[in-house]
Write an enzyme that holds these catalytic residues in place. Structure first.
Site, PDB file in Angstrom:
ATOM      1  N   ARG A  97       0.838  -1.212   0.000  1.00  0.00           N
ATOM      2  CA  ARG A  97       0.000   0.000   0.000  1.00  0.00           C
ATOM      3  C   ARG A  97       0.872   1.260   0.000  1.00  0.00           C
ATOM      4  NH1 ARG A  97      -2.807   2.557   4.773  1.00  0.00           N
ATOM      5  NH2 ARG A  97      -4.225   4.097   3.889  1.00  0.00           N
TER       6      ARG A  97
ATOM      7  N   HIS B 151       0.674   4.022  -2.876  1.00  0.00           N
ATOM      8  CA  HIS B 151       0.235   5.381  -2.577  1.00  0.00           C
ATOM      9  C   HIS B 151       1.318   6.413  -2.854  1.00  0.00           C
ATOM     10  CE1 HIS B 151      -3.715   4.919  -0.182  1.00  0.00           C
ATOM     11  NE2 HIS B 151      -3.537   3.860  -0.963  1.00  0.00           N
TER      12      HIS B 151
ATOM     13  N   HIS C  68      -5.798  -6.030  -4.113  1.00  0.00           N
ATOM     14  CA  HIS C  68      -6.528  -6.117  -2.848  1.00  0.00           C
ATOM     15  C   HIS C  68      -6.647  -7.547  -2.341  1.00  0.00           C
ATOM     16  CE1 HIS C  68      -8.086  -2.010  -3.960  1.00  0.00           C
ATOM     17  NE2 HIS C  68      -7.687  -1.843  -2.715  1.00  0.00           N
TER      18      HIS C  68
ATOM     19  N   TRP D  42     -10.375  -8.631   2.120  1.00  0.00           N
ATOM     20  CA  TRP D  42     -11.122  -8.886   0.889  1.00  0.00           C
ATOM     21  C   TRP D  42     -11.116 -10.375   0.546  1.00  0.00           C
ATOM     22  CZ3 TRP D  42      -8.065  -4.501   1.391  1.00  0.00           C
ATOM     23  CH2 TRP D  42      -8.707  -3.271   1.197  1.00  0.00           C
TER      24      TRP D  42
END
Length: 237
Positions: free
Chosen positions: A56, A60, A189, A205
């Site tokens: 992540r 990002h 994800h 998820w």
């Protein structure tokens, strides 16, 4: 993350001075990347749940890229500065940045932009994902004056399904991706889970959140999803 583009004075998604390119090459030459990789592997061996958080972070720091303006992206390592570090979309990523700080101190020649994106590559490969081509050369900025504006990363909910879909497209189109590529990237994800303190949502998820696979898609299509009964924002489980 967004692929690094090195053409002339363009390095990893941002225009930089030729002197900075030379500086990056000089610094990269003294970095033992095998050693850095081993250190990242040790982090996720000691704490498997840290792996998805590192992915992540890599995403990002890359996902602020603007293909037309040649701004944002992983070059500069600006997420360590406010206001970018305080963006709502980056909530909780201080955990990943802090986890990599000892690696940076042990390998001062590597830039934060290189370290964070390399960490994402290593995690994906070590959790069962494909081999990813990666290049060093990102040059750290000295302050937050070149941080991208807030709102350059995707939000989970824009109030309605059509608005959310259009928002996601706007964000990814700005980076140069098409719909097929957006769907492919969403498959990441399969790793990780939602944390209420970061996104407001809760839960993974998939049933194997530390394994990179296509289970994000298979479970999305084959699992019976029902509204979650809780005090948080509307979501399925």
């Amino acid at each position: 993350g967004v692929p690094a583009v090195i053409t002339g004075a363009v390095v990893a998604g941002a225009v930089v001075a030729a002197s900075d390119v030379a500086q990056a090459k000089e610094a990269s030459a003294i970095v033992d990347y095998d050693k850095v990789r081993e250190s990242i592997e040790t982090i996720i061996e000691d704490d498997p749940d840290m792996g998805p958080t590192l992915v992540r972070l890599a995403w990002h720091t890359s996902g602020t890229w603007d293909e037309k303006k040649l701004t944002g992206g992983s070059n500069g390592g600006t997420q360590r500065f406010a206001p970018e570090s305080d963006f709502g979309a980056n909530a909780g990523l201080h955990i990943a940045r802090n986890a990599l700080e000892p690696v940076k101190k042990a390998n001062p020649g590597i830039s934060y932009g290189d370290l964070w994106t390399l960490a994402g590559k290593v995690v994906i490969e070590e959790t069962g994902g494909p081999k990813i081509e990666w290049h060093s050369g990102r040059v750290d900025k000295e302050d937050g004056s070149s941080c991208p504006p807030d709102g350059t990363l995707p939000d989970a909910d824009k109030g309605s399904e059509p608005a959310t879909i259009q928002h996601v497209r706007d964000i990814f189109y700005r980076m140069g991706f098409n719909d097929r590529e957006i769907v492919a990237l969403l498959g990441a994800h399969a790793l990780g889970r939602c944390h209420p303190e970061a996104s407001g949502y809760s839960g993974p998820w998939t049933f194997a959140p530390t394994t990179f696979s296509n289970s994000y898609y298979t479970e999305l299509l084959n699992t019976k999803w029902t509204p979650k009964k809780w005090d948080g924002p509307f979501q399925y489980e």
